[in-house]
Write an enzyme that holds these catalytic residues in place. Structure first.
Site, mmCIF file in Angstrom:
data_model
loop_
_atom_site.group_PDB
_atom_site.id
_atom_site.type_symbol
_atom_site.label_atom_id
_atom_site.label_comp_id
_atom_site.label_asym_id
_atom_site.label_seq_id
_atom_site.Cartn_x
_atom_site.Cartn_y
_atom_site.Cartn_z
ATOM 1 N N ASP A 43 39.795 52.721 32.523
ATOM 2 C CA ASP A 43 40.942 53.562 32.150
ATOM 3 C C ASP A 43 40.457 54.954 31.798
ATOM 4 O O ASP A 43 39.689 55.127 30.848
ATOM 5 C CB ASP A 43 41.685 52.914 30.979
ATOM 6 C CG ASP A 43 42.768 53.811 30.400
ATOM 7 O OD1 ASP A 43 43.258 54.687 31.129
ATOM 8 O OD2 ASP A 43 43.117 53.626 29.216
ATOM 9 N N ASP A 56 45.650 55.066 28.209
ATOM 10 C CA ASP A 56 46.927 54.356 28.084
ATOM 11 C C ASP A 56 46.753 52.841 28.133
ATOM 12 O O ASP A 56 47.722 52.092 28.075
ATOM 13 C CB ASP A 56 47.916 54.811 29.157
ATOM 14 C CG ASP A 56 47.490 54.431 30.567
ATOM 15 O OD1 ASP A 56 46.365 53.899 30.740
ATOM 16 O OD2 ASP A 56 48.279 54.670 31.513
ATOM 17 N N ASP A 103 44.597 46.408 50.003
ATOM 18 C CA ASP A 103 45.385 45.185 50.063
ATOM 19 C C ASP A 103 46.636 45.427 50.903
ATOM 20 O O ASP A 103 47.336 46.424 50.725
ATOM 21 C CB ASP A 103 45.791 44.738 48.653
ATOM 22 C CG ASP A 103 45.317 43.330 48.341
ATOM 23 O OD1 ASP A 103 45.594 42.431 49.157
ATOM 24 O OD2 ASP A 103 44.683 43.139 47.297
ATOM 25 N N ASP A 128 47.125 39.791 52.305
ATOM 26 C CA ASP A 128 47.577 38.792 51.350
ATOM 27 C C ASP A 128 48.385 37.691 52.053
ATOM 28 O O ASP A 128 49.287 37.991 52.842
ATOM 29 C CB ASP A 128 48.432 39.480 50.287
ATOM 30 C CG ASP A 128 48.792 38.582 49.130
ATOM 31 O OD1 ASP A 128 47.883 38.161 48.410
ATOM 32 O OD2 ASP A 128 49.996 38.316 48.959
ATOM 33 N N GLU A 161 43.785 36.401 53.830
ATOM 34 C CA GLU A 161 43.915 35.307 52.876
ATOM 35 C C GLU A 161 44.753 34.227 53.553
ATOM 36 O O GLU A 161 45.904 34.447 53.908
ATOM 37 C CB GLU A 161 44.581 35.779 51.599
ATOM 38 C CG GLU A 161 44.686 34.676 50.537
ATOM 39 C CD GLU A 161 45.479 35.107 49.317
ATOM 40 O OE1 GLU A 161 45.156 34.618 48.212
ATOM 41 O OE2 GLU A 161 46.423 35.899 49.473
ATOM 42 N N HIS A 169 40.677 37.927 41.757
ATOM 43 C CA HIS A 169 41.701 38.162 40.749
ATOM 44 C C HIS A 169 42.618 36.956 40.540
ATOM 45 O O HIS A 169 43.380 36.922 39.574
ATOM 46 C CB HIS A 169 42.543 39.368 41.142
ATOM 47 C CG HIS A 169 43.298 39.166 42.423
ATOM 48 N ND1 HIS A 169 42.675 39.060 43.648
ATOM 49 C CD2 HIS A 169 44.619 39.033 42.664
ATOM 50 C CE1 HIS A 169 43.581 38.867 44.589
ATOM 51 N NE2 HIS A 169 44.767 38.844 44.026
ATOM 52 N N ASP A 170 42.549 35.964 41.443
ATOM 53 C CA ASP A 170 43.391 34.774 41.346
ATOM 54 C C ASP A 170 42.634 33.540 40.866
ATOM 55 O O ASP A 170 43.220 32.462 40.758
ATOM 56 C CB ASP A 170 44.015 34.454 42.715
ATOM 57 C CG ASP A 170 45.148 35.385 43.070
ATOM 58 O OD1 ASP A 170 45.781 35.928 42.137
ATOM 59 O OD2 ASP A 170 45.410 35.574 44.271
#
Length: 573
Positions: free
Chosen positions: A22, A26, A99, A216, A272, A344-345
């Site tokens: 970041d 924020d 992606d 995806d 994927e 990430h999954d």
């Protein structure tokens, strides 16, 4: 030997932008924050960055619900920021893949808004079906529509995130299909205008200079005519999945995508592929097809029972070896493997397939050895290179992932669990939030990720496992990954060599040979904390250890005595 390609020789580093770095304070990672860390990626030795979605989105599914494919979400920065990132990567001879999420969009996307309104140009852009929507007030968005559980959906298909895959919309007075969250309506790929819009969008990004796409759930885009009911006993996937996994027109759509969007570019394409088996893969992957390689799920389902994602079982190494071997053999000549343990999954690699306690470093480097020595392109997920671990959830409010939130709701509603505390162990083992905790850069506040309040809590060990500490320690997991990447560069055998499994029935050791012309490499990995002795069926007069995760190497004779989670790569002669 298969044809040479740059993406076969590359190492891919996956960035989940919300949790990487970041720059504004924020609490949400952003594109300028990634730019700040490009030198870090270069130092690690990666070749390609896969950037998870940064498009305009209402963020119901952390960006996989796209509202505008050609705009950057303000929380991540601007298009100028994105263009600078691309320039900084290209200046360092690194590449960028984006992606591509085209099985579904957000219900805020202009296409869906106009489709709901009955606009003739977009009326058939989504999968709509008539039906009895039950009772309920007027609504102008899917989130305000009557729950499909109170009505009569067009078929019995289930969403991957739980519940029915149908949602009734009062404005259109019809149901729309959503294989994922109810805010993610499925596109109707049978409609030629949809395909044209998608190909035009892909070409737009390729013209901007990107180097490819990670696509995806791409093998779910083709649905069968009539949308027949699913068999509840057909698979471990949601009811109905056998009807649309590798659907009837998938092969034709992927060929058309290649011709209309990809043929003129030297692009890397990674699909994927939910529920795809190794024997089916060559039909969809290879020359003049839209996919160079597949992200399959067989190996990350090996420690899950019939209940799916939230039904963990003990790892069966023999089965895992069989899965890897099927995919190695199936794509040895046609197509290519995507090698990964985490993304990430998925939960953190070392917590899932290794030991995140006493043997964290040993098991993390052992798994890295497998990742980088099978045939295929290795994908490293942010934090994997320092051995980041799963997290904990002190309270239900700590759960951010929509899939996990739905699981908690369903688990408590079923009566199988009486409280969040009873569900909590499954979340801490299986939830996608484990992979989405902030990148641990230093032992400073919020692990050096942000000066503000992070959107999701840092992991419990954030002050102990950091990039800063790992880079300072020459014996760290980070340096071992770097050495593995260099080893792949130095030995084409690890990229293009043939694969042969050894000791297929051994319950603790994964051993195999990689061979190319006159070079023979042996990989031996102990997946557990025991100390097995193994007899390797080798015809070799000498062995030179190229890399290993213990300071001293085991004796390579008739019997090899391995230490807990030991990994070695030898050159045989």
């Amino acid at each position: 030997m298969t044809d040479r390609e740059w993406w076969k020789e590359a190492v891919v580093y996956q960035i989940y932008p919300r949790s990487f770095n970041d720059s504004t304070g924020d609490g949400i990672g952003d594109i300028p924050g990634i730019v700040e860390k490009v030198d870090y990626l270069e130092a690690l030795g990666v070749d390609v960055v896969w950037l998870n979605p940064v498009y305009e989105s209402p963020m119901e599914d952390n960006g996989y619900d796209i509202a505008d494919y050609r705009a950057i979400h303000p929380q991540f920065g601007t298009m100028d920021d994105w263009e600078r990132l691309l320039e900084e990567l290209h200046d360092r001879d690194m590449r960028l893949i984006m992606d591509l999420v085209v099985n579904h969009t957000s219900d805020r996307h202009e296409w869906f808004v106009r489709s709901r309104e009955g606009d003739e140009e977009y009326a058939d852009h989504y999968v709509w079906r008539p039906g009895d929507g039950g009772t309920g007030g007027e609504g102008t968005s899917s989130s305000e529509s009557t729950s499909s559980a109170q009505s009569n959906p067009p078929n019995n298909w289930e969403s991957f995130f739980g519940g029915s895959a149908w949602r009734y919309d009062h404005e259109r007075e019809a149901y729309f299909l959503h294989l994922y969250d109810e805010s993610q309506p499925d596109l109707n790929w049978d409609e030629p205008a949809v395909r044209e819009d998608v190909y035009e969008m892909m070409s737009w990004w390729l013209e901007k200079g990107i180097d490819g796409f990670r696509m995806d759930v791409i093998n779910l885009i083709s649905k069968p005519e009539g949308l027949p009911d699913g068999d509840p006993d057909a698979s471990g996937l949601p009811v109905g999945a056998e009807q649309y996994v590798n659907g009837p027109d998938l092969e034709a759509y992927l060929s058309e995508m290649y011709e209309n969007a990809l043929a003129d570019y030297d692009a890397m394409t990674v699909g994927e592929t939910v529920g795809m088996e190794a024997e089916e893969a060559p039909r969809y992957i290879g020359d003049e097809r839209a996919l160079n390689m597949a992200i399959h799920f067989e190996h990350v389902n090996v420690d899950r029972g019939e209940g799916g994602k939230y039904d963990p079982v003990d790892l069966d190494l023999v089965e895992l070896k069989q899965i890897f071997t099927r995919w190695q053999n199936a794509l040895a000549e046609e197509g290519w493997n995507c090698l990964y343990f985490s993304n990430h999954d998925q939960p953190r690699t070392v917590s899932r397939f290794g030991d995140d306690g006493e043997y964290r470093e040993e098991s993390a480097t052992m798994l890295a050895t497998v990742l980088c020595t099978l045939q295929g392109t290795p994908f490293v997920y942010q934090g994997q290179e320092i051995g980041m671990t799963n997290t904990t959830f002190e309270d239900r409010s700590d759960v951010e992932d929509v899939w996990a939130q739905n699981f908690v709701d369903e688990a408590l509603a079923s009566g199988e669990y009486d409280s969040f505390e009873e569900v909590r162990p499954l979340l801490e083992e299986c939830s996608r939030d484990n992979a989405r905790t902030p990148m641990q850069w230093s032992d400073g506040p919020n692990a050096g990720f942000t000066e503000g309040e992070p959107w999701i809590d840092v992991a419990d060990d954030a002050d102990e496992i950091t990039v800063e500490a790992a880079r300072a320690d020459p014996d760290s997991i980070w340096h071992y990954y770097r050495d593995l990447f260099a080893l792949r560069d130095d030995h084409e055998t690890l990229v293009y060599g043939e694969y042969e499994l050894l000791l297929p029935d051994h319950p603790e050791v994964f051993a195999y040979e990689r061979t190319l012309e006159d070079e023979r490499l042996l990989v031996v990995c102990n997946f557990f904390d025991g100390e097995p002795g193994v007899d390797l069926p080798l015809e070799a007069t000498a062995a030179d250890r190229l890399i290993g995760n213990y300071e001293t190497e085991p004796t390579l004779g008739e019997t090899v005595e391995l230490r807990p989670y030991e990994a070695c790569v030898y050159r045989l002669s």
